[in-house]
Enzyme design. Structure first.
Site, PDB file in Angstrom:
ATOM      1  N   CYS A  62       0.835  -1.209   0.000  1.00  0.00           N
ATOM      2  CA  CYS A  62       0.000   0.000   0.000  1.00  0.00           C
ATOM      3  C   CYS A  62       0.870   1.259   0.000  1.00  0.00           C
ATOM      4  O   CYS A  62       1.483   1.594   1.020  1.00  0.00           O
ATOM      5  CB  CYS A  62      -0.926  -0.037   1.218  1.00  0.00           C
ATOM      6  SG  CYS A  62      -1.852   1.475   1.513  1.00  0.00           S
ATOM      7  N   CYS A  65      -0.024   3.860   2.618  1.00  0.00           N
ATOM      8  CA  CYS A  65       0.385   3.406   3.959  1.00  0.00           C
ATOM      9  C   CYS A  65       1.839   3.774   4.218  1.00  0.00           C
ATOM     10  O   CYS A  65       2.199   4.214   5.321  1.00  0.00           O
ATOM     11  CB  CYS A  65       0.216   1.897   4.101  1.00  0.00           C
ATOM     12  SG  CYS A  65      -1.482   1.320   3.955  1.00  0.00           S
TER      13      CYS A  65
END
Length: 143
Positions: A62, A65
């Protein structure tokens, strides 16, 4: 068991899950930033703490993230003794993700004891994260 380097003296400290107190450096006795990587097996022990816990639900693939992570870790360093950060890879913990209703990542969930205080979804800039934590942690301190 997590190893945390002291930002004051550089000593490496082993810190295990604990429900009471906050970690201090074994050498200089300053408060340590409390950042741990939890596994499905250690998650429940790690979120039991005497300070508010910020759970960072993330995944290695991600991109957002990875953008949020430095800001989250900076908050843990700035709030040593006041906040614990628990990072959980959602790909390794689908049951825990389901328990917290994770539908998108990055997801930050602020806990105090067994109670969810609030959640922040998406890649929040560091200033927004700081303001969000300021609002909730000052309220928690007054309670």
């Amino acid at each position: 068991m997590t190893v945390i380097s002291c930002p004051h003296c550089g000593k490496r400290n082993r810190v295990g899950p604990r429900a009471e107190g906050v970690p201090r450096c074994g050498n200089c006795h300053n408060l340590l930033p409390w950042i741990v990587d939890a596994t499905p097996e250690t998650f429940d022990a790690e979120i039991a703490a005497s300070v508010p816990v910020l759970v960072d639900f993330w995944a290695p693939w991600c991109g957002p993230c990875r953008m949020v992570s430095p800001g989250v870790e900076a908050q843990a360093r700035e709030r040593a003794g006041e906040l614990k950060v628990v990072k959980l890879d959602v790909d390794t913990a689908p049951e825990i993700s389901a328990r917290y209703g994770v539908q998108g990542i990055p997801l930050l969930v602020l806990l105090r004891g067994d109670e969810e205080i609030d959640r922040l979804v998406g890649a929040s800039p560091p200033a927004q994260l700081r303001a969000w934590l300021d609002r909730h942690l000052s309220t928690a301190a007054k309670a």
